[in-house]
Scaffold this active site. Structure first.
Site, PDB file in Angstrom:
ATOM      1  N   CYS A 109      -6.976  -2.457   4.303  1.00  7.58           N
ATOM      2  CA  CYS A 109      -5.515  -2.413   4.674  1.00  7.58           C
ATOM      3  C   CYS A 109      -5.588  -1.613   5.385  1.00  7.58           C
ATOM      4  CB  CYS A 109      -4.055  -3.066   4.023  1.00  7.58           C
ATOM      5  SG  CYS A 109      -4.730  -1.826   2.472  1.00  7.58           S
TER       6      CYS A 109
ATOM      7  N   LYS B 250      -2.860  -5.712 -10.186  1.00  6.41           N
ATOM      8  CA  LYS B 250      -2.047  -5.304  -9.332  1.00  6.41           C
ATOM      9  C   LYS B 250      -1.098  -6.177  -8.689  1.00  6.41           C
ATOM     10  CE  LYS B 250      -2.570  -3.310  -4.634  1.00  6.41           C
ATOM     11  NZ  LYS B 250      -3.193  -2.751  -3.318  1.00  6.41           N
TER      12      LYS B 250
ATOM     13  N   ARG C  75       0.999 -10.024   1.698  1.00  7.95           N
ATOM     14  CA  ARG C  75      -0.303 -10.010   0.063  1.00  7.95           C
ATOM     15  C   ARG C  75      -0.187 -11.107  -0.344  1.00  7.95           C
ATOM     16  NH1 ARG C  75      -1.724  -5.891   2.722  1.00  7.95           N
ATOM     17  NH2 ARG C  75      -1.211  -3.751   3.180  1.00  7.95           N
TER      18      ARG C  75
ATOM     19  N   LYS D 166      -1.306  -2.278 -12.077  1.00  6.08           N
ATOM     20  CA  LYS D 166       0.045  -1.426 -11.005  1.00  6.08           C
ATOM     21  C   LYS D 166       1.112  -2.570 -10.494  1.00  6.08           C
ATOM     22  CE  LYS D 166      -1.352  -0.267  -6.273  1.00  6.08           C
ATOM     23  NZ  LYS D 166      -2.148  -0.065  -5.044  1.00  6.08           N
TER      24      LYS D 166
END
Ligand code: PBG
Ligand code: ZN
Length: 324
Positions: A120, A194, A216, A247
């Protein structure tokens, strides 16, 4: 009736409290994120991330000395390239920004260098992989490129590869690519669970990596899901991940705890940019005690079961722990 059980007996003074302390922070378990930008000659800072510099590709020795003096010995590298394109080609260029930064740090310090692996920061559309005509990220084309990025980062000298793109099968594919290229001993730290989080906002200011269109949600996990995180972790372990990660950290302590209870693998947690900048902002207003909140937030993450913590506070917390 007065109580026979008096939990306060073990809270009487510093020495007793220290003796029964269940969780201790240690700089050895901290990983400091670092940003390198090819476009700059001097350190710059980003408004939403006070105290976190973006570095040019020079001055490695001084920046590493400062970190090592604090007691921190591990860093996580991100790059901001000059040129972004549809296929993120600077992510796997031998002379790409992160490859140069890895070489610079390895040649000029003893730091353990973890390389974040994603696209990204390198794609002009800001997504974590290659887009297909439909506009979604093409999983299998993307993991082929992840394999190339992993090898180029290992060639540059990265000690650990940390893929953060949340593609299916990415760990298996990268393990294979690394092994084929002769990097059998380079561990993979997988960003396994994540979440698609608003807490990444300030990071995207630094890396200029917000997706141009869309979000995302098609690859990162929904914040509502817990069992799915366990599936992600489990499949990463099966695919050969050496370390797994949750995360963000603070809002997902339950996931860290559950992973720690279930899986006999080292667990990393990432206290992300938004977690850091919220503390900074409140502290700047005089509303909270920054040092104490910093320590309490890190302690909570460790108590939840994280063996290691990626945090923008690594250096500051390490100095405090060592009385510097
Ligand atoms: C790249 C990546 C991101 C972060 C780490 N690796 C951003 C994102 O997924 O948008 C966020 C870290 C932070 O917020 O501190 N995929
Ligand atoms: Zn990404």
């Amino acid at each position: 009736m007065f109580p026979q059980t008096r939990l306060r007996r073990l809270r009487q003074n510093d020495k007793i409290r220290d003796l029964v302390c269940e969780t201790r922070l240690d700089p050895a378990n901290f990983i400091l994120p670092m940003f390198f930008d090819e476009n700059i000659e001097k350190d710059i800072t980003t408004d939403s991330m006070p105290g976190i510099p973006t570095h040019p590709l020079s001055g490695y020795e001084d920046m590493a000395n400062k970190i090592e003096e604090s007691g921190v010995s591990s860093v996580l590298l991100f790059g901001v390239p000059k040129v972004k394109d549809a296929v993120g080609s600077q992510a796997y260029a031998d002379d790409g920004v992160v490859q140069k930064a890895i070489r610079g740090l390895k040649e000029n310090s003893d730091l353990l260098v973890v390389a974040d692996l994603c696209m990204c920061e390198y794609t002009d559309h800001g997504h974590c992989g290659i887009l297909c005509d439909c506009g979604a990220v093409d999983n299998d084309k993307t993991i082929e490129l992840y394999g190339k990025i992993a090898v180029s980062q290992a060639e540059a000298g990265a000690d650990i590869i940390a893929p953060s793109g949340m593609m299916d099968g990415q760990i298996m594919y990268m393990r294979d690519a690394l092994d084929d290229a002769g990097f059998k001993n380079v561990p993979i730290m997988a960003y396994s669970a994540k979440y698609q989080s608003a807490y990444y906002g300030p990071f995207r200011d630094i890396a200029n990596s917000a997706p141009g269109k869309g979000n995302r949600a098609g690859y990162q996990m929904a914040p509502a899901n817990r069992r799915e995180a366990l599936r992600e972790i489990e499949s990463d372990i099966e695919e050969g991940a050496d370390i797994i990660m949750v995360k963000p950290a603070g809002p997902y302590l339950d996931i860290i705890r559950e992973a720690a209870d279930r899986y006999p693998v080292p667990i990393c947690a990432y206290q992300v940019s938004g977690e850091y900048s919220m503390i900074k902002a409140a502290a700047a207003n005089g509303w909270i005690d920054e040092d104490r909140i910093m320590m309490e937030s890190l302690l909570g993450i460790k108590r939840a079961g994280a063996d290691m913590i990626i945090t923008y506070y690594a250096e500051k917390a390490a100095r405090m722990l060592r009385g510097q």
